[in-house]
Scaffold this motif. Structure first.
Motif, PDB file in Angstrom:
ATOM      1  N   VAL A 106       0.833  -1.203   0.000  1.00  0.00           N
ATOM      2  CA  VAL A 106       0.000   0.000   0.000  1.00  0.00           C
ATOM      3  C   VAL A 106       0.869   1.256   0.000  1.00  0.00           C
ATOM      4  CG1 VAL A 106      -1.703   1.324   1.339  1.00  0.00           C
ATOM      5  CG2 VAL A 106      -1.974  -1.165   1.061  1.00  0.00           C
ATOM      6  N   ARG A 109       1.886   2.355  -3.437  1.00  0.00           N
ATOM      7  CA  ARG A 109       0.861   2.819  -4.369  1.00  0.00           C
ATOM      8  C   ARG A 109       0.884   4.333  -4.450  1.00  0.00           C
ATOM      9  NH1 ARG A 109      -4.159  -0.727  -2.016  1.00  0.00           N
ATOM     10  NH2 ARG A 109      -3.447  -2.740  -2.790  1.00  0.00           N
ATOM     11  N   PRO A 110       0.540   4.885  -5.623  1.00  0.00           N
ATOM     12  CA  PRO A 110       0.464   6.341  -5.717  1.00  0.00           C
ATOM     13  C   PRO A 110      -0.718   6.861  -4.880  1.00  0.00           C
ATOM     14  CG  PRO A 110      -0.253   5.304  -7.767  1.00  0.00           C
ATOM     15  CD  PRO A 110       0.258   4.205  -6.881  1.00  0.00           C
ATOM     16  N   PRO A 111      -0.595   8.091  -4.399  1.00  0.00           N
ATOM     17  CA  PRO A 111      -1.688   8.670  -3.610  1.00  0.00           C
ATOM     18  C   PRO A 111      -2.972   8.748  -4.433  1.00  0.00           C
ATOM     19  CG  PRO A 111       0.263  10.087  -3.557  1.00  0.00           C
ATOM     20  CD  PRO A 111       0.528   8.999  -4.548  1.00  0.00           C
ATOM     21  N   GLN A 112      -4.084   8.545  -3.754  1.00  0.00           N
ATOM     22  CA  GLN A 112      -5.385   8.633  -4.416  1.00  0.00           C
ATOM     23  C   GLN A 112      -6.047   9.940  -4.055  1.00  0.00           C
ATOM     24  OE1 GLN A 112      -7.382   5.103  -3.085  1.00  0.00           O
ATOM     25  NE2 GLN A 112      -6.393   3.824  -4.590  1.00  0.00           N
ATOM     26  N   CYS A 113      -6.881  10.406  -4.957  1.00  0.00           N
ATOM     27  CA  CYS A 113      -7.601  11.677  -4.705  1.00  0.00           C
ATOM     28  C   CYS A 113      -8.656  11.500  -3.648  1.00  0.00           C
ATOM     29  CB  CYS A 113      -8.261  12.165  -5.990  1.00  0.00           C
ATOM     30  SG  CYS A 113      -7.051  12.521  -7.273  1.00  0.00           S
TER      31      CYS A 113
END
Length: 113
Positions: A106, A109-113
């Motif tokens: 986790v 993973r790229p940051p989510q909006c």
């Protein structure tokens, strides 16, 4: 026993001893498919205690202002954990290793909006 004093291994052992003491399954070993299905039922029971709450009600719980509801949620969560620990024991999964592995996944993973 408290979180700071208890290992996952100890919890798994106590859950399996309970299963043996109750005569559940073959020497405490139950079908993991059935346990996973039962786990979803317990999760739904836990979610019932959140159903229709306003955000202010949830925040009040988080501030310790509704200990009765928190106790009910904790009891259902314990059921979820007991089934989960049974499944991991029966399948030979090291829970700590898997949780740490998932945290690493986790984090990458790229940051989510």
């Amino acid at each position: 026993m408290a979180d700071r004093e208890t290992t996952v291994y100890e919890l798994k052992a106590r859950v399996m001893q309970l299963c043996r003491d109750k005569g559940w399954g073959d020497n405490g070993i139950q079908n993991p498919q059935h346990m996973a299905m039962a786990m979803t039922v317990e999760m739904a029971e836990m979610l019932e205690h959140f159903q229709w709450l306003e955000e202010k009600d949830v925040r009040a719980m988080m501030r310790g202002e509704d200990p009765g509801r928190v106790a009910l949620i904790a009891e259902e969560f314990a059921d979820v954990m007991i089934y989960g620990l049974q499944i991991m024991t029966v399948l030979g999964v090291d829970v700590s290793e898997q949780v740490l592995r998932k945290i690493d996944i986790v984090r990458k993973r790229p940051p989510q909006c």
